[in-house]
Design a protein around this motif. Structure first.
Motif, PDB file in Angstrom:
ATOM      1  N   ARG A  22      45.990  29.526  82.137  1.00 26.12           N
ATOM      2  CA  ARG A  22      46.842  29.201  83.206  1.00 26.12           C
ATOM      3  C   ARG A  22      45.873  28.940  84.551  1.00 26.12           C
ATOM      4  O   ARG A  22      45.996  28.262  85.503  1.00 26.12           O
ATOM      5  CB  ARG A  22      47.952  29.574  83.590  1.00 26.12           C
ATOM      6  N   HIS A  23      44.908  29.960  84.385  1.00 27.41           N
ATOM      7  CA  HIS A  23      43.820  30.100  85.597  1.00 27.41           C
ATOM      8  C   HIS A  23      42.415  30.210  84.978  1.00 27.41           C
ATOM      9  O   HIS A  23      42.351  31.135  84.209  1.00 27.41           O
ATOM     10  CB  HIS A  23      44.399  31.490  86.484  1.00 27.41           C
ATOM     11  N   THR A  24      41.655  29.328  85.564  1.00 25.26           N
ATOM     12  CA  THR A  24      40.172  29.214  84.774  1.00 25.26           C
ATOM     13  C   THR A  24      38.983  29.924  85.657  1.00 25.26           C
ATOM     14  O   THR A  24      38.129  29.938  85.127  1.00 25.26           O
ATOM     15  CB  THR A  24      39.919  27.879  84.653  1.00 25.26           C
ATOM     16  N   ASP A  25      39.469  30.262  87.018  1.00 22.86           N
ATOM     17  CA  ASP A  25      38.279  30.846  87.864  1.00 22.86           C
ATOM     18  C   ASP A  25      38.248  32.296  87.583  1.00 22.86           C
ATOM     19  O   ASP A  25      38.763  33.050  88.413  1.00 22.86           O
ATOM     20  CB  ASP A  25      38.358  30.479  89.235  1.00 22.86           C
ATOM     21  N   TRP A  26      37.489  32.573  86.312  1.00 21.64           N
ATOM     22  CA  TRP A  26      37.386  34.125  86.090  1.00 21.64           C
ATOM     23  C   TRP A  26      36.070  34.603  85.376  1.00 21.64           C
ATOM     24  O   TRP A  26      35.348  33.365  84.730  1.00 21.64           O
ATOM     25  CB  TRP A  26      38.504  34.735  85.268  1.00 21.64           C
ATOM     26  N   THR A  27      35.567  35.434  85.256  1.00 22.91           N
ATOM     27  CA  THR A  27      34.371  35.922  84.621  1.00 22.91           C
ATOM     28  C   THR A  27      34.824  37.294  83.857  1.00 22.91           C
ATOM     29  O   THR A  27      35.747  37.787  84.002  1.00 22.91           O
ATOM     30  CB  THR A  27      33.227  36.225  85.547  1.00 22.91           C
ATOM     31  N   GLY A  28      33.879  37.564  82.895  1.00 18.19           N
ATOM     32  CA  GLY A  28      34.151  38.557  81.915  1.00 18.19           C
ATOM     33  C   GLY A  28      34.445  38.209  80.774  1.00 18.19           C
ATOM     34  O   GLY A  28      33.983  37.093  80.328  1.00 18.19           O
ATOM     35  N   HIS A  29      35.125  38.910  79.816  1.00 20.96           N
ATOM     36  CA  HIS A  29      35.371  38.704  78.452  1.00 20.96           C
ATOM     37  C   HIS A  29      36.948  38.706  78.207  1.00 20.96           C
ATOM     38  O   HIS A  29      37.427  39.944  78.459  1.00 20.96           O
ATOM     39  CB  HIS A  29      34.440  39.423  77.439  1.00 20.96           C
ATOM     40  N   ILE A  30      37.380  37.784  77.438  1.00 17.60           N
ATOM     41  CA  ILE A  30      38.774  37.928  76.913  1.00 17.60           C
ATOM     42  C   ILE A  30      38.779  37.408  75.420  1.00 17.60           C
ATOM     43  O   ILE A  30      38.297  36.494  74.831  1.00 17.60           O
ATOM     44  CB  ILE A  30      39.594  37.104  77.600  1.00 17.60           C
ATOM     45  N   ARG A  31      39.252  38.372  74.545  1.00 15.94           N
ATOM     46  CA  ARG A  31      39.405  38.158  73.138  1.00 15.94           C
ATOM     47  C   ARG A  31      40.778  38.204  72.644  1.00 15.94           C
ATOM     48  O   ARG A  31      41.581  39.133  73.049  1.00 15.94           O
ATOM     49  CB  ARG A  31      38.586  39.119  72.183  1.00 15.94           C
ATOM     50  N   ILE A  32      41.426  37.254  72.144  1.00 14.51           N
ATOM     51  CA  ILE A  32      42.610  36.944  71.387  1.00 14.51           C
ATOM     52  C   ILE A  32      42.547  37.135  70.023  1.00 14.51           C
ATOM     53  O   ILE A  32      41.934  36.279  69.244  1.00 14.51           O
ATOM     54  CB  ILE A  32      43.300  35.886  71.895  1.00 14.51           C
ATOM     55  N   ASN A  33      43.159  38.157  69.457  1.00 12.29           N
ATOM     56  CA  ASN A  33      43.003  38.651  68.079  1.00 12.29           C
ATOM     57  C   ASN A  33      41.599  38.428  67.487  1.00 12.29           C
ATOM     58  O   ASN A  33      41.152  37.705  66.321  1.00 12.29           O
ATOM     59  CB  ASN A  33      44.021  37.491  67.092  1.00 12.29           C
ATOM     60  N   ALA A  34      40.838  39.063  68.181  1.00 13.86           N
ATOM     61  CA  ALA A  34      39.092  39.194  67.781  1.00 13.86           C
ATOM     62  C   ALA A  34      38.442  37.740  68.018  1.00 13.86           C
ATOM     63  O   ALA A  34      37.323  38.139  67.810  1.00 13.86           O
ATOM     64  CB  ALA A  34      38.998  39.692  66.455  1.00 13.86           C
ATOM     65  N   SER A  35      39.179  36.874  68.563  1.00 16.31           N
ATOM     66  CA  SER A  35      38.266  35.705  68.752  1.00 16.31           C
ATOM     67  C   SER A  35      38.054  35.514  70.345  1.00 16.31           C
ATOM     68  O   SER A  35      39.166  35.414  71.214  1.00 16.31           O
ATOM     69  CB  SER A  35      39.208  34.374  68.245  1.00 16.31           C
ATOM     70  N   SER A  36      36.868  35.200  70.827  1.00 21.79           N
ATOM     71  CA  SER A  36      36.547  34.939  72.331  1.00 21.79           C
ATOM     72  C   SER A  36      37.110  33.738  72.686  1.00 21.79           C
ATOM     73  O   SER A  36      37.147  32.843  72.286  1.00 21.79           O
ATOM     74  CB  SER A  36      35.010  35.192  72.416  1.00 21.79           C
ATOM     75  N   VAL A  37      37.785  33.832  73.988  1.00 15.34           N
ATOM     76  CA  VAL A  37      38.343  32.582  74.746  1.00 15.34           C
ATOM     77  C   VAL A  37      37.381  32.619  75.918  1.00 15.34           C
ATOM     78  O   VAL A  37      37.430  33.514  76.404  1.00 15.34           O
ATOM     79  CB  VAL A  37      39.767  32.589  74.700  1.00 15.34           C
ATOM     80  N   GLY A  38      37.444  31.305  76.324  1.00 13.85           N
ATOM     81  CA  GLY A  38      36.806  30.946  77.664  1.00 13.85           C
ATOM     82  C   GLY A  38      37.841  30.330  78.695  1.00 13.85           C
ATOM     83  O   GLY A  38      38.734  30.154  78.272  1.00 13.85           O
ATOM     84  N   PRO A  39      37.388  30.249  79.950  1.00  6.53           N
ATOM     85  CA  PRO A  39      38.234  29.696  80.990  1.00  6.53           C
ATOM     86  C   PRO A  39      38.614  28.133  80.529  1.00  6.53           C
ATOM     87  O   PRO A  39      39.549  27.572  81.152  1.00  6.53           O
ATOM     88  CB  PRO A  39      37.334  29.731  82.250  1.00  6.53           C
ATOM     89  N   ALA A  40      37.579  27.582  79.859  1.00  6.56           N
ATOM     90  CA  ALA A  40      37.940  25.879  79.790  1.00  6.56           C
ATOM     91  C   ALA A  40      39.207  26.066  78.805  1.00  6.56           C
ATOM     92  O   ALA A  40      39.842  26.755  78.108  1.00  6.56           O
ATOM     93  CB  ALA A  40      36.815  25.468  79.164  1.00  6.56           C
ATOM     94  N   ARG A  41      39.753  24.561  78.812  1.00  6.07           N
ATOM     95  CA  ARG A  41      40.832  24.286  78.336  1.00  6.07           C
ATOM     96  C   ARG A  41      40.551  24.525  76.663  1.00  6.07           C
ATOM     97  O   ARG A  41      39.864  24.300  76.007  1.00  6.07           O
ATOM     98  CB  ARG A  41      41.073  22.923  78.397  1.00  6.07           C
TER      99      ARG A  41
END
Length: 248
Positions: free
Chosen positions: A54-73
């Motif tokens: 819901r907010h896309t201005d971020w840096t770093g790493h987010i993984r959901i169930n071992a899959s990386s997700v980025g800020p883009a849609r």
């Protein structure tokens, strides 16, 4: 199920740009309920919104169930992995849509079959009678509206629910009913919860572990046992606990 590494979240642009979350790192195991607590402006909702996309201005790493997700849609598959239950049960449901239409909306977007039967099953599971599908939000109580929000969040069978102050807008007498429903659903469906709250009492009831946020920083992590016993390291964490439990 959720891994965050050095998450930094920003708002604004140019000279007005500021850092709301400063290098947060945490992980949430499958089947766990993790609570992020802190006062308004501490950054806890910004962490949740970055995870949710819901907010896309971020840096770093987010993984959901071992899959990386980025800020883009994100893709439909990524979005189906997690759903949100919002703080305001009235604002989260379209006022001109029936209860049934609100619950069916994610099913329609993701082109799921047997939507009518699914809506009936979901209403039953959150403790609402089938005729509620024809009612509008203004015709039901706040607690019932939050049950509708939970039913909609369950529609896609997402393994992760993000709970954004899910009971703070409800009467005290209704809060425990909704929290107990969430607890039952978690056990039945092996769900993973990330709960954002300012209320240590709610977190103590629901969460296996907590993270305490202050000024955009994650200043402490603790178990439920540590929270209940008061075995917390940071004075700010102690202050939140004492205020919530009436110990101050």
């Amino acid at each position: 199920m959720i891994e965050i590494d050095n998450l930094r979240v920003f708002y604004g642009a140019g000279s007005d740009r500021f850092e709301a979350v400063r290098g947060v790192t945490l992980s949430i195991r499958r089947g766990e309920t993790y609570g992020l607590v802190g006062e308004s402006g501490s950054g806890k909702s910004s962490v949740l919104n970055a995870i949710a996309g819901r907010h896309t201005d971020w840096t770093g790493h987010i993984r959901i169930n071992a899959s990386s997700v980025g800020p883009a849609r994100r893709s439909r598959a990524e979005k189906a992995m997690l759903q949100i239950v919002f703080q305001d049960p009235y604002g989260a449901i379209h006022p001109k849509h029936t209860v049934g239409a609100s619950i069916a909306e994610p099913l329609e977007i993701h082109r799921r079959p047997d939507r009518e039967k699914a809506v009936e099953r979901l209403l039953e599971r959150v403790g609402l009678p089938p005729q509620f599908r024809y009612r509008f939000p203004h015709q039901i109580s706040g607690g019932q509206r939050q049950r509708v929000s939970i039913a909609r969040a369950l529609a896609l069978e997402a393994p992760i629910l993000l709970l954004d102050e899910p009971t703070s807008a409800l009467d005290v007498s209704v809060q425990s009913e909704v929290l107990n429903l969430l607890q039952d659903l978690k056990e039945e469906r092996d769900l993973t919860y990330l709960m954002v709250s300012h209320d240590m009492a709610v977190v103590a009831h629901m969460c296996d572990r907590i993270g305490v946020m202050q000024g955009g920083d994650l200043i402490e992590e603790a178990s439920r046992e540590q929270l209940i016993s008061g075995n917390l390291e940071q004075p700010y964490s102690q202050e939140l606990r004492e205020a919530a439990l009436g110990l101050a």
